[in-house]
Design an enzyme around this catalytic site. Structure first.
Site, PDB file in Angstrom:
ATOM      1  N   LYS A  26       6.844 -16.299   6.089  1.00 17.56           N
ATOM      2  CA  LYS A  26       6.984 -17.115   7.297  1.00 17.56           C
ATOM      3  C   LYS A  26       7.919 -16.448   8.294  1.00 17.56           C
ATOM      4  CE  LYS A  26       6.893 -21.513   6.191  1.00 17.56           C
ATOM      5  NZ  LYS A  26       7.580 -22.621   5.508  1.00 17.56           N
ATOM      6  N   ARG A  96      13.605 -24.064   7.251  1.00 12.13           N
ATOM      7  CA  ARG A  96      12.327 -23.830   6.567  1.00 12.13           C
ATOM      8  C   ARG A  96      12.468 -22.772   5.486  1.00 12.13           C
ATOM      9  NH1 ARG A  96       8.243 -22.381  11.379  1.00 12.13           N
ATOM     10  NH2 ARG A  96       6.726 -23.290   9.921  1.00 12.13           N
ATOM     11  N   GLY A 105       3.628 -25.973   0.162  1.00  7.56           N
ATOM     12  CA  GLY A 105       4.178 -27.240  -0.302  1.00  7.56           C
ATOM     13  C   GLY A 105       5.201 -27.113  -1.414  1.00  7.56           C
ATOM     14  N   MET A 107       8.252 -25.691  -1.342  1.00  9.13           N
ATOM     15  CA  MET A 107       9.631 -25.934  -0.960  1.00  9.13           C
ATOM     16  C   MET A 107       9.651 -26.685   0.365  1.00  9.13           C
ATOM     17  SD  MET A 107      11.347 -22.523  -2.413  1.00  9.13           S
ATOM     18  CE  MET A 107      10.027 -21.486  -1.880  1.00  9.13           C
ATOM     19  N   ARG A 352      -0.277 -16.921   9.076  1.00  8.20           N
ATOM     20  CA  ARG A 352      -0.359 -16.153   7.826  1.00  8.20           C
ATOM     21  C   ARG A 352      -1.826 -15.894   7.539  1.00  8.20           C
ATOM     22  NH1 ARG A 352       1.510 -21.286   4.220  1.00  8.20           N
ATOM     23  NH2 ARG A 352      -0.192 -22.629   4.810  1.00  8.20           N
ATOM     24  N   HIS A 468      -2.971 -31.527   1.189  1.00  3.56           N
ATOM     25  CA  HIS A 468      -2.466 -30.774   0.044  1.00  3.56           C
ATOM     26  C   HIS A 468      -3.586 -30.456  -0.946  1.00  3.56           C
ATOM     27  CE1 HIS A 468      -0.613 -30.401  -3.992  1.00  3.56           C
ATOM     28  NE2 HIS A 468       0.262 -29.672  -3.331  1.00  3.56           N
ATOM     29  N   SER A 777     -16.188   4.986 -27.692  1.00  5.93           N
ATOM     30  CA  SER A 777     -16.110   3.737 -26.961  1.00  5.93           C
ATOM     31  C   SER A 777     -14.892   3.011 -27.512  1.00  5.93           C
ATOM     32  CB  SER A 777     -17.385   2.934 -27.193  1.00  5.93           C
ATOM     33  OG  SER A 777     -17.242   1.675 -26.581  1.00  5.93           O
ATOM     34  N   CYS A 844     -15.223  -1.006 -24.354  1.00  5.54           N
ATOM     35  CA  CYS A 844     -16.166  -2.103 -24.527  1.00  5.54           C
ATOM     36  C   CYS A 844     -15.503  -3.394 -24.986  1.00  5.54           C
ATOM     37  CB  CYS A 844     -17.281  -1.705 -25.488  1.00  5.54           C
ATOM     38  SG  CYS A 844     -16.683  -1.445 -27.166  1.00  5.54           S
ATOM     39  N   TYR A 864     -16.856   5.001 -18.047  1.00  2.00           N
ATOM     40  CA  TYR A 864     -17.391   3.679 -17.743  1.00  2.00           C
ATOM     41  C   TYR A 864     -16.563   2.581 -18.401  1.00  2.00           C
ATOM     42  CZ  TYR A 864     -19.393   3.483 -22.461  1.00  2.00           C
ATOM     43  OH  TYR A 864     -19.550   3.450 -23.820  1.00  2.00           O
TER      44      TYR A 864
END
Ligand code: ADP
Ligand code: MG
Ligand code: MG
Length: 888
Positions: A26, A96, A105, A107, A352, A468, A777, A844, A864
């Site tokens: 903020k 704030r 919400g 704080m 934001r 909210h 694997s 895997c 992979y």
């Protein structure tokens, strides 16, 4: 002297968006907006370092802070020509909170700070509005007492209700200045009675009380829970912003609102938001009054009959749209903004990057490429892999019949069915017992976070798209219908009612968070569409990705799903699942219980055609893509007949008496089957089992290659080897079968033999194993169990405590333990490649679909990852992001 305080306002700022860690989201964005000329009421931010100092030094402030705050406050006073605590022209501020990551919400903000019995008179004169001044003062007493002094919220509401009743009115707006004066007297008396001392009149005491409360709130239960759910470290701390107040509640030329630069539900490039005339910030989100839409389009679409800001305040609306464009271009991302209009002047109070549904996230990323705002690579980085999950799951079948109970706002999309519960605590209890629940509330508050998290969906009867419930549910990806006003909830009776229909706790309902519909019972779903924006994004994902993504699949259905989701092969086909079919299990049991090789071979001969058919189906679906087939792995006891009836059946099939079967079952009992007679240990003791399986695979490969013309290259995988010798023995069996099969078919084809690395010893002996193995694997489920000496099935009892006590950071069965298990993998990769540079390497385990683990696989250069079919797109995106980060 260290710098603790950063000022902003008037087109300048000491901070910037880049200083988010220091100033919180903020504070950093308020500074940034100031810098780029967006109108922001002047103020200053106390850095997160002060929070850290506060907690590491027994709740005390660092040296110099008081002086820096005083100087910054003096700067604000000078800029505005007002003074904090001045009886004639008092400066009021908000205090704030704001952490690095947004914690909606979590704080509490205190507004109108600086009011007392004296300054309120100054404010009343200055504003020529006594009613406004007293209303502001009583709001301040209420908020400050709740947030800073810990006086319970409802006590104030009780007083207010009484005053309204005595005055014979129902709405706050009907109360006069005199009424508010009375409320203030009663509030102060009540606070004094509660606390044993009067409400603070000294404005300095007020401001330091509020600053302390913000730092204190970093450690409140709500914040702690939120941090745990979102993996936010405690060490980040919060910043505190002190900002001069602007008032949206000074009359009809005032307003306050929240806006998204694009629609946060759909991602559509349309300005979206809500506002209230003559109201203060919190009123829009609190759901006390029904907010109005910003745009005519939004109003029409949501069927609202209240006028839009576009109609009521056209020139301010144009100004807001202008700021929308500036901010979106500046941040190159969808913004979530708060604004207030004081007597015809627009002020921005927050911006934001906006929370959005995953569908919106994909659409915005793709649109922004088309608009030339983002590159394809940047777009790929914009979507959270884990979130994609929501897009891959079913939505309500539009053709399915449904009984609509009520309609609310489409607050967070997706379909959810579950049993109704009316408290967050019940939601948590029921969910623990394995119930799917819909949390149903009049409205939600931050205390409900835990319950929302475990619910399939959230339903509220009050509040708008920015309430909210709506904001938090969107963030969690939980479907939500908000503000379904026709529903009456009776918490005491644990039921809700719409006209004549009563829904009780435990009844099943379905929510459609995309339309706002609430339906009785469970409504069937259909599978999702993977084209459109999703398809475009995944196309770019595949362009930048360097690792392949395969799926763990054994049934035709799994294989088809895997292909639909873009799997490039099968990384793990578990053959044992094929034996649980009722038609086959009996032969399987016969085989296990046979007393000699001849008996086993007889039973295996019955299994061969089934097994061959399985592979024919699989190879056909996979159309020449690689398929890794793992030979029989689980402990045999998993197949054993345990009931009388099953034992009699097996006895009959193999021509022995039940007693013999019972004795054989008893003999096969193991104390610790996970570490028992399983994996290649079965193949070493009974080679004929692997011989049959190899034959089935190779005969199927020959047949599919012949009939489809797609050359099948089967990869035959030996599980649970400890070293080279076991692998050599099993390879010899396979090679012999292969010669026979090819001779009979009059053709040859390429096949590979490799191994799973799932024991620490195998990882250590990788150099030698690679002399034989053509691929590794990493079976990271068992490798985690055997490396950590921890059974996945039993770890639930202590893992959560280990996590809470910080022994482990995350569940090692969900996210790979890079330090331990990962180290073994790395070592095996190096040693294996040193012997055989072309060795094919993959993973895997369950980890193959976990984004953090996928990034690790990229970093050590695996070829992979393989994961469950539904996670394939997640793994593709995670692999693309890992490749982009690595390239940087
Ligand atoms: P949250 O993080 O819960 O959104 P905020 O600090 O943004 O808390 O503030 C809560 C509400 O108070 C918001 O609606 C915001 O716009 C309003 N608000 C905060 N500071 C001011 C201010 N200086 N002037 C007017 N309204 C404010
Ligand atoms: Mg805010
Ligand atoms: Mg295993």
């Amino acid at each position: 002297m260290a710098k603790w305080v950063y000022t902003f306002g008037d087109g300048k700022a000491e901070g910037s968006a880049a200083m988010r860690n220091l100033l919180g989201g903020k504070g950093a964005n308020l500074a940034e907006m100031s810098r780029i000329g967006v109108p922001v009421p002047p103020g200053f931010t106390i850095s997160t370092e002060v929070c850290t100092h506060y907690y590491t030094n027994g709740n005390t402030y660092p040296e110099g802070l008081k002086e820096q705050v005083a100087a910054a406050l003096a700067g604000v006073e000078a800029a505005l020509g007002m003074r904090f605590g001045d009886p004639v022209n008092p400066l009021l501020v908000s205090v704030r909170s704001g952490a690095r990551a947004s914690m909606p919400g979590m704080m509490d903000t205190v507004l109108n700070l600086g009011l007392n019995d004296v300054t309120v008179e100054g404010l009343a004169k200055r504003a020529s509005d006594a009613r406004f001044a007293y209303d502001s003062y009583r709001r301040f007493i209420q908020m400050y007492s709740d947030v800073v002094l810990g006086v319970e919220h409802h006590l104030f509401e009780d007083v207010l209700e009484e005053v309204k009743r005595d005055a014979g009115v129902t709405q706050d707006t009907e109360l006069t200045a005199e009424n508010w004066k009375g409320v203030i007297q009663r509030y102060k008396a009540m606070v004094a009675a509660e606390l044993g001392k009067p409400f603070p009149q000294d404005v300095k005491e007020q401001i330091w009380g509020a600053i302390g409360a913000v730092f204190g709130s970093w450690m409140n239960q709500r914040a702690i829970t939120y941090r745990r759910l979102h993996g936010i470290p405690e060490s980040w701390g919060t910043a505190v912003t002190v900002q001069s107040m602007v008032f949206g509640n000074m009359g009809e030329d005032c307003a306050t609102g929240v806006a998204f630069t694009r629609d946060p539900s759909t991602g559509e490039n349309a300005f979206y938001g809500e506002y209230l005339v003559n109201a203060q910030g919190e009123d829009v989100v609190a759901g006390i009054r029904t907010p109005q839409h910003l745009t005519i389009n939004g109003k029409t679409r949501h069927g609202s009959d209240l006028p839009a800001m576009e109609e009521v305040m056209p020139s301010l609306f144009t100004e807001l749209v202008n700021i929308r464009n500036i901010l979106e271009m500046h941040y190159k991302d969808m913004q979530d903004m708060e604004f207030t209009i004081q007597q015809g002047k627009l002020w921005m109070l927050q911006t934001r990057n906006g929370k959005r549904t995953v569908a919106a996230s994909v659409k915005i990323a793709v649109d922004m490429v088309a608009e030339g705002v983002l590159t394809k690579e940047q777009a790929v980085m914009r979507v959270e892999p884990q979130q994609l999950d929501q897009l891959l799951h079913p939505t309500l079948d539009p053709k399915a019949p449904r009984t609509v109970l009520a309609k609310g706002l489409p607050a967070s999309p997706g379909a959810a069915s579950g049993r109704v519960v009316f408290t967050a605590a019940d939601a948590e209890t029921w969910a623990k017992n394995g119930e799917k629940v819909i949390l149903t509330r009049i409205e939600t508050s931050p205390e409900d976070i835990g319950g929302m998290h475990v619910s399939q969906g959230v339903l509220t009867t009050r509040g708008g798209m920015t309430s909210h419930a709506a904001v938090v549910a969107r963030g969690m990806g939980t479907p939500c219908v908000a503000g379904a006003g026709e529903i009456r909830i009776d918490y005491k009776a644990k039921q809700m009612r719409v006209r004549d229909t009563v829904v009780k706790e435990g009844d099943t309902i379905t929510l459609d968070g995309s339309t706002g519909e609430v339906m009785l019972g469970k409504v069937p779903t259909i599978r999702p569409e993977l084209t459109g924006d999703f398809g475009s994004l995944m196309g770019w994902v595949d362009e930048v990705r360097t690792m392949k993504v395969r799926a763990n699949a054994e049934t035709p259905l799994d294989a088809e799903t895997a292909r639909r989701f873009g799997a490039e092969g099968i990384g793990l086909c578990r053959t044992e699942h094929m034996f649980f079919d009722p038609a086959r299990i009996i032969s399987m049991r016969e085989m296990i219980l046979a007393r000699n090789e001849a008996g086993r071979r007889a039973a295996l001969a019955k299994l061969l055609p089934y097994q061959r058919k399985d592979f024919i189906d699989l190879f056909t679906i996979m159309k020449g893509l690689p398929v890794t087939v793992r030979l029989l792995d689980p402990p045999l006891h998993e197949f054993l007949p345990n009931t009388e009836a099953e034992q009699a059946e097996v006895a009959a099939a193999s021509g022995v008496d039940v007693g013999a079967v019972k004795a054989a079952v008893a003999a096969l009992h193991e104390t610790n089957p996970m570490l028992g007679h399983r994996g290649c240990r079965l193949g070493v003791t009974y080679p004929e089992i692997y011989e049959m399986q190899a034959r089935a695979i190779l005969e199927a490969a020959v047949e599919v290659s012949k009939t489809t013309g797609n050359a099948v290259v089967p990869e035959i995988m030996i599980p649970l080897v400890m070293g080279k010798i076991e692998l050599d023995m099993m390879k010899a069996v396979i090679d012999t079968v292969a010669k026979e099969v090819f001779a009979a078919a009059g053709m040859t084809l390429t096949y590979q033999v490799g191994t799973m690395i799932e024991l620490p010893r195998a990882a250590l002996r990788a150099a030698e194993i690679a002399e034989t193995a053509e691929f590794f694997s990493f079976g990271t489920n068992d490798l985690t169990q055997t490396t950590m000496g921890m059974s996945r099935d039993d770890a639930g009892n202590f893992l959560e405590i280990y996590r809470q006590k910080g022994v482990v950071e995350t569940d090692p069965f969900a996210t790979l333990d890079q330090e331990g298990v990962g180290e073994l993998i790395k070592l095996a990769v190096e040693r294996g490649r040193a012997t055989r540079p072309t060795i094919k390497l993959g993973i895997c385990g369950e980890h193959g679909g976990d984004p953090a683990s996928v990034a690790f696989c990229q970093s050590i250069g695996l070829d992979y990852v393989s994961c469950s079919p539904y996670r394939v797109p997640i793994a593709r995106l995670a692999a693309a992001q890992a490749a982009l980060k690595q390239a940087k």
